[in-house]
Design a protein around this motif. Structure first.
Motif, PDB file in Angstrom:
ATOM      1  N   GLN A   1       0.857  -1.076   0.015  1.00 49.30           N
ATOM      2  CA  GLN A   1       0.006   0.036   0.029  1.00 49.30           C
ATOM      3  C   GLN A   1       0.911   1.246  -0.172  1.00 49.30           C
ATOM      4  O   GLN A   1       0.606   2.445  -0.649  1.00 49.30           O
ATOM      5  CB  GLN A   1      -1.013   0.015   1.332  1.00 49.30           C
ATOM      6  N   ALA A   2       1.843   1.088   0.831  1.00 48.90           N
ATOM      7  CA  ALA A   2       2.898   2.467   0.992  1.00 48.90           C
ATOM      8  C   ALA A   2       3.472   2.566  -0.423  1.00 48.90           C
ATOM      9  O   ALA A   2       3.452   3.699  -0.987  1.00 48.90           O
ATOM     10  CB  ALA A   2       3.880   2.231   1.849  1.00 48.90           C
ATOM     11  N   LYS A   3       4.180   1.427  -1.237  1.00 52.33           N
ATOM     12  CA  LYS A   3       4.545   1.498  -2.461  1.00 52.33           C
ATOM     13  C   LYS A   3       3.486   2.080  -3.502  1.00 52.33           C
ATOM     14  O   LYS A   3       4.043   2.789  -4.405  1.00 52.33           O
ATOM     15  CB  LYS A   3       5.169   0.268  -2.971  1.00 52.33           C
ATOM     16  N   PHE A   4       2.209   1.699  -3.416  1.00 49.70           N
ATOM     17  CA  PHE A   4       1.357   2.333  -4.496  1.00 49.70           C
ATOM     18  C   PHE A   4       1.180   3.813  -4.445  1.00 49.70           C
ATOM     19  O   PHE A   4       1.449   4.465  -5.284  1.00 49.70           O
ATOM     20  CB  PHE A   4       0.131   1.513  -4.135  1.00 49.70           C
ATOM     21  N   VAL A   5       0.925   4.115  -3.343  1.00 52.90           N
ATOM     22  CA  VAL A   5       0.445   5.573  -3.130  1.00 52.90           C
ATOM     23  C   VAL A   5       1.873   6.327  -3.460  1.00 52.90           C
ATOM     24  O   VAL A   5       2.039   7.522  -4.014  1.00 52.90           O
ATOM     25  CB  VAL A   5       0.083   6.066  -1.808  1.00 52.90           C
ATOM     26  N   HIS A   6       2.988   5.997  -2.958  1.00 53.13           N
ATOM     27  CA  HIS A   6       4.330   6.637  -3.359  1.00 53.13           C
ATOM     28  C   HIS A   6       4.683   6.457  -4.807  1.00 53.13           C
ATOM     29  O   HIS A   6       5.127   7.717  -5.346  1.00 53.13           O
ATOM     30  CB  HIS A   6       5.639   5.964  -2.465  1.00 53.13           C
ATOM     31  N   THR A   7       4.165   5.536  -5.476  1.00 49.77           N
ATOM     32  CA  THR A   7       4.740   5.389  -6.671  1.00 49.77           C
ATOM     33  C   THR A   7       3.646   6.065  -7.805  1.00 49.77           C
ATOM     34  O   THR A   7       4.150   6.824  -8.813  1.00 49.77           O
ATOM     35  CB  THR A   7       4.489   3.952  -7.105  1.00 49.77           C
TER      36      THR A   7
ATOM     37  N   ALA B   1       4.688   9.749  -7.361  1.00 52.72           N
ATOM     38  CA  ALA B   1       5.760  10.189  -8.133  1.00 52.72           C
ATOM     39  C   ALA B   1       5.387  10.243  -9.957  1.00 52.72           C
ATOM     40  O   ALA B   1       5.678  11.073 -10.457  1.00 52.72           O
ATOM     41  CB  ALA B   1       6.805   9.137  -8.061  1.00 52.72           C
ATOM     42  N   GLY B   2       4.430   9.567 -10.192  1.00 54.68           N
ATOM     43  CA  GLY B   2       3.897   9.742 -11.417  1.00 54.68           C
ATOM     44  C   GLY B   2       3.393  10.861 -11.730  1.00 54.68           C
ATOM     45  O   GLY B   2       3.535  11.450 -12.853  1.00 54.68           O
ATOM     46  N   TYR B   3       2.330  11.210 -10.837  1.00 54.94           N
ATOM     47  CA  TYR B   3       1.722  12.627 -10.956  1.00 54.94           C
ATOM     48  C   TYR B   3       2.700  13.634 -10.927  1.00 54.94           C
ATOM     49  O   TYR B   3       2.353  14.817 -11.533  1.00 54.94           O
ATOM     50  CB  TYR B   3       0.665  12.905  -9.738  1.00 54.94           C
ATOM     51  N   VAL B   4       3.860  13.607 -10.266  1.00 55.22           N
ATOM     52  CA  VAL B   4       4.932  14.828 -10.446  1.00 55.22           C
ATOM     53  C   VAL B   4       5.259  14.816 -11.809  1.00 55.22           C
ATOM     54  O   VAL B   4       5.689  15.784 -12.421  1.00 55.22           O
ATOM     55  CB  VAL B   4       5.840  14.529  -9.192  1.00 55.22           C
ATOM     56  N   THR B   5       5.748  13.434 -12.257  1.00 55.93           N
ATOM     57  CA  THR B   5       6.326  13.282 -13.696  1.00 55.93           C
ATOM     58  C   THR B   5       5.594  14.049 -14.587  1.00 55.93           C
ATOM     59  O   THR B   5       5.990  14.916 -15.279  1.00 55.93           O
ATOM     60  CB  THR B   5       6.488  11.946 -13.851  1.00 55.93           C
ATOM     61  N   ALA B   6       4.068  13.545 -14.489  1.00 53.46           N
ATOM     62  CA  ALA B   6       3.393  14.284 -15.616  1.00 53.46           C
ATOM     63  C   ALA B   6       3.091  15.902 -15.383  1.00 53.46           C
ATOM     64  O   ALA B   6       3.223  16.495 -16.326  1.00 53.46           O
ATOM     65  CB  ALA B   6       1.765  13.573 -15.385  1.00 53.46           C
ATOM     66  N   SER B   7       2.932  16.409 -14.189  1.00 53.95           N
ATOM     67  CA  SER B   7       2.870  17.790 -14.022  1.00 53.95           C
ATOM     68  C   SER B   7       4.392  18.577 -14.385  1.00 53.95           C
ATOM     69  O   SER B   7       4.069  19.460 -15.064  1.00 53.95           O
ATOM     70  CB  SER B   7       3.020  17.917 -12.352  1.00 53.95           C
TER      71      SER B   7
ATOM     72  N   LEU C   1      11.397  30.001 -16.941  1.00 55.86           N
ATOM     73  CA  LEU C   1      10.823  29.021 -17.841  1.00 55.86           C
ATOM     74  C   LEU C   1      11.719  28.087 -18.530  1.00 55.86           C
ATOM     75  O   LEU C   1      11.519  26.899 -18.801  1.00 55.86           O
ATOM     76  CB  LEU C   1      10.150  29.869 -19.066  1.00 55.86           C
ATOM     77  N   LYS C   2      13.162  28.776 -18.802  1.00 54.59           N
ATOM     78  CA  LYS C   2      14.111  27.987 -19.145  1.00 54.59           C
ATOM     79  C   LYS C   2      14.496  26.837 -18.344  1.00 54.59           C
ATOM     80  O   LYS C   2      14.692  25.625 -18.689  1.00 54.59           O
ATOM     81  CB  LYS C   2      15.349  28.648 -19.533  1.00 54.59           C
ATOM     82  N   ILE C   3      14.325  27.038 -16.904  1.00 52.29           N
ATOM     83  CA  ILE C   3      14.636  26.078 -15.958  1.00 52.29           C
ATOM     84  C   ILE C   3      13.577  25.019 -16.043  1.00 52.29           C
ATOM     85  O   ILE C   3      13.759  23.685 -15.791  1.00 52.29           O
ATOM     86  CB  ILE C   3      14.681  26.528 -14.735  1.00 52.29           C
ATOM     87  N   ALA C   4      12.223  25.310 -16.080  1.00 46.11           N
ATOM     88  CA  ALA C   4      11.338  24.279 -16.154  1.00 46.11           C
ATOM     89  C   ALA C   4      11.471  23.605 -17.418  1.00 46.11           C
ATOM     90  O   ALA C   4      11.080  22.255 -17.122  1.00 46.11           O
ATOM     91  CB  ALA C   4       9.919  24.897 -16.541  1.00 46.11           C
ATOM     92  N   VAL C   5      11.755  23.851 -18.548  1.00 42.71           N
ATOM     93  CA  VAL C   5      12.183  23.349 -19.725  1.00 42.71           C
ATOM     94  C   VAL C   5      13.213  22.104 -19.599  1.00 42.71           C
ATOM     95  O   VAL C   5      13.053  21.012 -19.831  1.00 42.71           O
ATOM     96  CB  VAL C   5      12.418  24.180 -21.011  1.00 42.71           C
ATOM     97  N   TYR C   6      14.286  22.581 -19.016  1.00 43.47           N
ATOM     98  CA  TYR C   6      15.450  21.619 -18.797  1.00 43.47           C
ATOM     99  C   TYR C   6      15.464  20.753 -17.421  1.00 43.47           C
ATOM    100  O   TYR C   6      15.914  19.639 -17.677  1.00 43.47           O
ATOM    101  CB  TYR C   6      16.699  22.696 -18.644  1.00 43.47           C
ATOM    102  N   ALA C   7      14.350  20.906 -16.895  1.00 41.04           N
ATOM    103  CA  ALA C   7      13.906  20.090 -15.765  1.00 41.04           C
ATOM    104  C   ALA C   7      12.963  18.863 -15.886  1.00 41.04           C
ATOM    105  O   ALA C   7      12.497  18.137 -15.326  1.00 41.04           O
ATOM    106  CB  ALA C   7      13.388  21.052 -14.549  1.00 41.04           C
ATOM    107  N   ILE C   8      12.408  18.691 -17.224  1.00 39.34           N
ATOM    108  CA  ILE C   8      11.430  17.631 -17.689  1.00 39.34           C
ATOM    109  C   ILE C   8      12.020  16.400 -17.311  1.00 39.34           C
ATOM    110  O   ILE C   8      11.215  15.399 -16.898  1.00 39.34           O
ATOM    111  CB  ILE C   8      11.199  18.194 -19.075  1.00 39.34           C
ATOM    112  N   PRO C   9      13.369  16.119 -17.534  1.00 39.92           N
ATOM    113  CA  PRO C   9      13.776  14.711 -17.521  1.00 39.92           C
ATOM    114  C   PRO C   9      13.955  14.230 -16.020  1.00 39.92           C
ATOM    115  O   PRO C   9      14.076  13.132 -15.684  1.00 39.92           O
ATOM    116  CB  PRO C   9      15.161  14.626 -18.086  1.00 39.92           C
ATOM    117  N   LEU C  10      13.965  15.341 -14.988  1.00 43.23           N
ATOM    118  CA  LEU C  10      14.276  15.146 -13.697  1.00 43.23           C
ATOM    119  C   LEU C  10      13.393  14.060 -12.935  1.00 43.23           C
ATOM    120  O   LEU C  10      13.928  13.236 -12.159  1.00 43.23           O
ATOM    121  CB  LEU C  10      14.442  16.327 -12.874  1.00 43.23           C
ATOM    122  N   PRO C  11      11.985  14.284 -13.072  1.00 39.77           N
ATOM    123  CA  PRO C  11      11.269  12.938 -12.417  1.00 39.77           C
ATOM    124  C   PRO C  11      11.610  11.808 -12.869  1.00 39.77           C
ATOM    125  O   PRO C  11      11.242  10.972 -12.194  1.00 39.77           O
ATOM    126  CB  PRO C  11       9.905  13.816 -12.716  1.00 39.77           C
ATOM    127  N   TRP C  12      11.837  11.765 -14.144  1.00 40.46           N
ATOM    128  CA  TRP C  12      12.061  10.148 -14.575  1.00 40.46           C
ATOM    129  C   TRP C  12      13.411   9.747 -13.973  1.00 40.46           C
ATOM    130  O   TRP C  12      13.223   8.778 -13.614  1.00 40.46           O
ATOM    131  CB  TRP C  12      12.161  10.269 -16.181  1.00 40.46           C
TER     132      TRP C  12
END
Length: 527
Positions: free
Chosen positions: A182-188, A191-197, A428-439
């Motif tokens: 259950q902890a792994k599910f909500v954590h994972t 993390a997916g929500y952060v990646t998409a955001s 805005l440039k930081i946001a663009v370059y930060a796209i890979p970080l959640p992955w």
């Protein structure tokens, strides 16, 4: 050669799993983001939100297809590369995966077609229902997969049957509500929500830098920053819960992540920096933060966290108990009949059978664990320590990225509230370059979870080295090269389609009239 087969089997599964997980977080998060956007469209009736839903939904669709294709490969690997594992725990591990296919994936796959092709055939509310069905199906699918994975980390609700030589379910409710799962599910999923955001935020920032699709970009950034900030904060909270559960169920993993060689007086300090040396069994140039690890790991000031050296000593005792369990098992198997099992053998196995997996660690050094020498027991006990340095640094890089993402989301949340999203181009440039970080953070998280469990494929029950199929090294090398080539092609296709869709941007979209009136209708004549 056996060790080569184990290493190659692990390499192949790690490669395919980490590649598959490139698609999973974006699928989980983007399905929710798209459903939120369509909800706003249905509530407001503003066409811009319909356009946003269709644009981000198209990118979701590209990612979804490749995620499904790469996920199917992993299902087959259990039977091909890990046949003894499938035999040993198939009755337990297979159930959540079967339920995932029947209950979650079919729901998701059915409604994803309606989502893409039902825009002009369903009512607004009806189409919104399909969007949420896709989102729920995606996340529900992750639930069942993580229930299966959580059982590997904490094998509850099951018992080993010495007659069948297999693990069997004794309490499916315990498997289902396993706290680790259950902890792994909500954590994972968080993390997916952060990646998409971060994906939506970065792409939208790129549009603002280019001066294109301004209205869509600003609204998308507002949704992404709000949803992403809440998700990023929840990742921290839920990650803390996972660490707390590791203290109870996976002590060696936690000690290795912290490079904690010796048990410290409570509350333990957190090692913020250092260079773990597994051969010397110490951490050089360690920088400690007092009390923090004790609070995170035990949520108290008085509970000790055992160090690696103490846990190795505990493993030695468990291996000796496992040898007794192995001896009792051989006596049971020698009878060949349930009625003829000697009572003392059955009693002995019932007492120490839960330590059988520790005896199997000796199979690396001796065919019959009962013949193991003290030196072999010592080596097997130290085998329970995973690679400390990779875990130590992977965890810290993951945490650093997580804190950075919280800062980004909070910054853009404030800017969206002030309606000044396009005032600072450097942000805005930081946001663009930060796209890979959640992955990167997500992949490191899975590395910590899975590599930290070694040498176990099922914690305390079945060593990884005992779970592989009887394959040749040449066969494994050939399939690894084949997968590497195939996945490289798929990655190029994925990136090409995604970049093409982003460069093209949203298509002009005009909602059809809510009611169609025939040309010869009295209403037309009246007009």
């Amino acid at each position: 050669m056996d060790l080569d087969i184990v290493a190659l089997s692990r390499l192949q599964f790690a490669m395919t799993a980490l590649y598959h997980f490139l698609f999973v977080p974006l699928t989980l998060g983007l399905s929710i983001v798209v459903a939120i956007m369509e909800t706003v469209y249905v509530m407001t009736g503003r066409p811009i939100w319909r356009q946003m839903t269709k644009f981000w939904g198209a990118l979701f669709g590209i990612n979804f297809v490749l995620g499904v294709a790469t996920g199917l490969v992993m299902e087959f690997q259990f039977g091909m590369n890990w046949s003894y594992y499938s035999h040993y725990v198939g009755d337990i591990f297979g159930a959540p995966l079967a339920i995932e296919g029947l209950m979650a994936f079919f729901l998701e796959a059915t409604f994803v077609g309606l989502f893409f092709f039902g825009w002009d055939k369903l009512s607004r509310v009806g189409h919104l229902a399909t969007a949420w069905a896709v989102a729920i199906g995606s996340n529900f699918s992750a639930l069942w997969i993580l229930i299966a994975n959580g059982w590997m980390q904490n094998p509850v609700g099951s018992a080993f049957n010495p007659q069948t030589m297999r693990m069997e379910v004794t309490d499916f409710g315990a498997v289902l509500f396993n706290p680790v799962a259950q902890a792994k599910f909500v954590h994972t999923v968080s993390a997916g929500y952060v990646t998409a955001s971060m994906f939506v935020l970065g792409v939208s920032a790129w549009y603002l830098l280019k001066g294109r699709h301004i209205d869509l970009a600003k609204r998308s950034m507002t949704v992404a920053a709000s949803f992403g900030l809440a998700s990023a904060l929840s990742v921290v909270v839920l990650g803390d819960e996972s660490g707390y559960l590791s203290t109870e169920h996976q002590k060696m993993k936690l000690a290795s992540i912290e490079a904690m060689w010796n048990t410290e007086p409570a509350p333990a300090a957190f090692t913020a920096f250092g260079f773990p040396d597994q051969q010397a069994r110490e951490t050089h140039f360690a920088v400690h933060v007092p009390i923090v690890m004790g609070l995170i790991g035990t949520r108290s000031l008085t509970t000790e966290i055992p160090g690696i050296n103490q846990l190795v000593e505990n493993a030695k005792a468990r291996i000796r108990e496992g040898i007794a369990a192995y001896d009792a098992l051989q006596k049971i198997r020698a009878t060949g009949s349930t009625a003829a099992i000697p009572p003392d053998a059955r009693r002995s196995f019932d007492d120490v059978g839960h330590q059988l997996g520790y005896a199997l660690l000796l199979k690396r050094y001796v065919d019959d664990p009962r013949q193991a020498t003290p030196e072999q027991i010592e080596r097997a006990a130290w085998d329970t320590v995973p690679g400390v340095a990779p875990l130590f640094w992977s965890f810290r890089v993951m945490v650093a990225i997580g804190l950075f993402l919280i800062a980004i989301m909070a910054t853009f949340f404030v800017l969206s509230a002030r309606r000044t999203l396009d005032r600072r181009r450097w942000l805005l440039k930081i946001a663009v370059y930060a796209i890979p970080l959640p992955w990167i953070a997500a992949e490191l998280g899975w590395f910590v979870a899975e590599f930290g469990r070694q040498p176990w494929i099922i914690e305390g029950v079945l060593p990884t080295a005992a779970a592989v199929s009887n394959l040749g090294a040449g066969t494994l090398l050939l399939t690894i090269l084949g997968f590497a080539l195939l996945y490289t092609v798929l990655f190029v296709i994925e990136m090409g389609l995604m970049l093409r869709g982003i460069r093209k941007g949203p298509e002009p979209d005009r909602e059809p009239p809510a009611t169609l009136v025939a040309p010869n209708s009295p209403l037309v004549a009246a007009e």
